[in-house]
Enzyme design. Sequence first.
Site, PDB file in Angstrom:
ATOM      1  N   GLU A 118       0.846  -1.204   0.000  1.00  0.00           N
ATOM      2  CA  GLU A 118       0.000   0.000   0.000  1.00  0.00           C
ATOM      3  C   GLU A 118       0.879   1.252   0.000  1.00  0.00           C
ATOM      4  OE1 GLU A 118      -2.248  -0.154   3.618  1.00  0.00           O
ATOM      5  OE2 GLU A 118      -3.104  -2.118   3.176  1.00  0.00           O
ATOM      6  N   LYS A 120       2.361   4.547   1.243  1.00  0.00           N
ATOM      7  CA  LYS A 120       2.398   5.137   2.586  1.00  0.00           C
ATOM      8  C   LYS A 120       2.074   6.621   2.435  1.00  0.00           C
ATOM      9  CE  LYS A 120       4.963   5.243   6.875  1.00  0.00           C
ATOM     10  NZ  LYS A 120       4.801   6.652   7.202  1.00  0.00           N
ATOM     11  N   ASP A 122       1.309  10.428   3.139  1.00  0.00           N
ATOM     12  CA  ASP A 122       1.943  11.377   4.048  1.00  0.00           C
ATOM     13  C   ASP A 122       0.901  12.340   4.588  1.00  0.00           C
ATOM     14  OD1 ASP A 122       3.941  12.472   5.478  1.00  0.00           O
ATOM     15  OD2 ASP A 122       4.816  13.606   3.832  1.00  0.00           O
ATOM     16  N   TYR A 229      -7.115   2.187   5.781  1.00  0.00           N
ATOM     17  CA  TYR A 229      -6.229   1.059   5.496  1.00  0.00           C
ATOM     18  C   TYR A 229      -6.330  -0.104   6.486  1.00  0.00           C
ATOM     19  CZ  TYR A 229      -3.266   4.044   8.471  1.00  0.00           C
ATOM     20  OH  TYR A 229      -2.784   4.841   9.466  1.00  0.00           O
ATOM     21  N   LYS A 318      10.710   2.981   2.932  1.00  0.00           N
ATOM     22  CA  LYS A 318      10.730   4.414   2.636  1.00  0.00           C
ATOM     23  C   LYS A 318      11.396   4.700   1.295  1.00  0.00           C
ATOM     24  CE  LYS A 318       9.013   6.405   6.301  1.00  0.00           C
ATOM     25  NZ  LYS A 318       9.739   7.420   6.964  1.00  0.00           N
ATOM     26  N   CYS A 412      14.070  48.083   8.903  1.00  0.00           N
ATOM     27  CA  CYS A 412      13.902  47.578   7.545  1.00  0.00           C
ATOM     28  C   CYS A 412      15.224  47.709   6.793  1.00  0.00           C
ATOM     29  CB  CYS A 412      12.807  48.362   6.834  1.00  0.00           C
ATOM     30  SG  CYS A 412      12.717  47.971   5.076  1.00  0.00           S
ATOM     31  N   CYS A 415      14.609  50.508   3.844  1.00  0.00           N
ATOM     32  CA  CYS A 415      14.340  51.933   4.090  1.00  0.00           C
ATOM     33  C   CYS A 415      14.722  52.393   5.491  1.00  0.00           C
ATOM     34  CB  CYS A 415      12.878  52.240   3.827  1.00  0.00           C
ATOM     35  SG  CYS A 415      11.793  51.628   5.114  1.00  0.00           S
ATOM     36  N   CYS A 430       7.910  45.886   8.047  1.00  0.00           N
ATOM     37  CA  CYS A 430       8.524  47.208   7.950  1.00  0.00           C
ATOM     38  C   CYS A 430       7.406  48.227   8.131  1.00  0.00           C
ATOM     39  CB  CYS A 430       9.161  47.373   6.565  1.00  0.00           C
ATOM     40  SG  CYS A 430       9.377  49.086   6.088  1.00  0.00           S
ATOM     41  N   CYS A 436       8.803  53.109   1.791  1.00  0.00           N
ATOM     42  CA  CYS A 436       9.844  52.076   1.656  1.00  0.00           C
ATOM     43  C   CYS A 436       9.896  51.637   0.197  1.00  0.00           C
ATOM     44  CB  CYS A 436       9.510  50.899   2.565  1.00  0.00           C
ATOM     45  SG  CYS A 436      10.545  49.461   2.275  1.00  0.00           S
TER      46      CYS A 436
END
Length: 677
Positions: A118, A120, A122, A229, A318, A412, A415, A430, A436
Amino acid sequence: MAIPATARNRHKELAQQIRLHNRRYYTQDSPTITDFEYDQLMAELLELEQQHPGLCDADSPSQRVGSEPLAEFTQIEHEKPMLSLSNGFSEEDIADFDKRLHKQLDIDESEVFDYVAEPKLDGLAVSIMYVEGELRYAATRGDGRVGEDITHNVKTIDSVPLVLPSAAPAKLEVRGEIFMSHAGFARLNEQQREKGGKEFVNPRNAAAGSLRQLDSRITATRPLQVFIYSVGVISEPAFAATQSEMLQRLTELGFPVCPLVEQVRGVEGLLHYYASLGQQRATLEYEIDGIVYKLNRLDWQQQAGFIARAPRWALAHKFPAQEKSTQVRAIDVQVGRTGAITPVARLEPLFVGGVTVTNVTLHNRSEIERLDIRVGDTVIVRRAGDVIPQIVSVNLEQRPANSKPFEFPEQCPVCGSVVVASGEGIIARCSGGLSCSAQRKQAIIHYVSRTALDIDGLGERIVEQLVEAGLVKDVADLYQLTAEQVLELEGFAEISANNLISAIADSKQTSLPRLLYALGIPQVGETTAATLAAHFGNLAALQNADQAALEAVPDVGPIVAEGVLQFFADQNNQRVIKRLMAAGVSYHEMTPIAATQQGELPLAGKTMVLTGTLSSMSRSEAKQQLQALGAKVTGSVSSKTSVVVVGAEAGSKAQKAEQLGVEMWDEDQLLACLAGD
Ligand code: IVH
């Protein structure tokens, strides 16, 4: 009181339609009706259930829309612990697993075992308990012994059956994985971006974040899916003799089971499946991180038993991690349109998961602190979900002795304005606003973008050139540009300079929704811009609206209202708007819908169809504006259609409208209607 047959039939019909559209939207990712049409079906169903509460059974789609937020998650103790899996990485590991199993079961190796292989998935493991055929509760895995009660959220997942057929065991706990498809993930992030909400790093995080909601009405809007499953607790011991048969029976009971599951023979069969799925992996609709192998015979599974917290009869093979290590050359901070400051790691280029990665966003201040990433560090980069590359960890052993922690800027970098915290302290911004230059650049890029004023030929690079050359400081300056000035820039010749100037001039005639969106008002995406435009009709009315007037607009809450108010209170923004208008930027005014008339939108009750090409706007823009005025916009013409808007080169829909005698409008009539005439 008996429920009239007409109500019962209509309810059944609506429930069927809603289920079909749920499947199309959430599972197949190919909706065939608009959100508005969907909402109407649901509203009608809810109305019927309110009139006749007897219609609302456990299986009704109304049970999936979510409910009032919970105060906290409660805990649920699993009747049978939820285990994890041992991992294998090499062919040798797989051969050893098969050998060990033969030994444990005392069966000669010449007897080849049947296995079930099956994908796997995630996502996140879930346990769902059914008693007497009804979904009783659902829980996360937690620590395997105790999980969290997520019943309210799991019920909103369209493919989870709420009620089982009568053949189901009286007590049945199923286990599976909740996940989000790549397409669902992309769509969710797009919506989050539009709302100015938090984007998720990968589909797994998005699924986790969606399930961890106390407010299931939010979960209901998320494209979650589930594959079952296995079976946990069950009242029918003879339910199945093998894993394949179990999955078959679960399918028959209406549970979604991954269609890629296969029964295979021996190690050879396992490795063959592994190789074949490994090849398909990049094209699958969802993320998988390996293959799970399970001994097919359940009696043998039982006999083999468990070691520590994992079964001996199963193994997760895996896929090689799409992870590689590289060095951090520098850490820069980028300033976005709204001033959000995002640290970005500049890497020694590396090829991972099929792409070359040189820049990786570190998202925010807390992410960089959590990982303690420093310039010169060797880091592990993963291309998560095959989309966004991510730094997963730092190899501390290889850290240069003289390295210093990264200092998040207090000012920032572009600026020099003070950096302030926003978004519950997660986002650093900022405070310079449009003074800016980084924010200005981004604001201009946004203004000219396709879904805003759509200025042809004015891409990011040219905007950068214009800003850097000091020719354009804000969006209003665009309209003061001359071809001579543009000619000075690198890469321009006479024709291209003239073209750019005329494209800018062409953008002056626009629509109010586009203009509002283009201004970059915080929290105002395309949809909100269209709603605000329909409700206020012109810019001045919106500018004069107070918090209460704004909040009276459907779908506008205190946060959006605040964003709008702040934007228009800013003197620089006011100046820019005045100069835009003075330069000739204009739009068709729309008749404002006073907040008091909300119930009676001018096109309420009208079903409209758009066909052919419109010259002043795209069909989807026209649709959004019509919807904002209350119309239902559908894709096909029938005798129930109120108006068909016919653009250039219209085909069969226009013919059909004529045959049926449906009212037809040309583009001018549409514009007049949108303008409120
Ligand atoms: S079987 C005792 N089958 O992997 C059996 N798990 O590392 C344990 N997972 O917590 C689970 N796809 O969240 C199984 N087809 C699959 C799976 C699967 C994903 C996850 C599950 C579990 C984790 C174990």
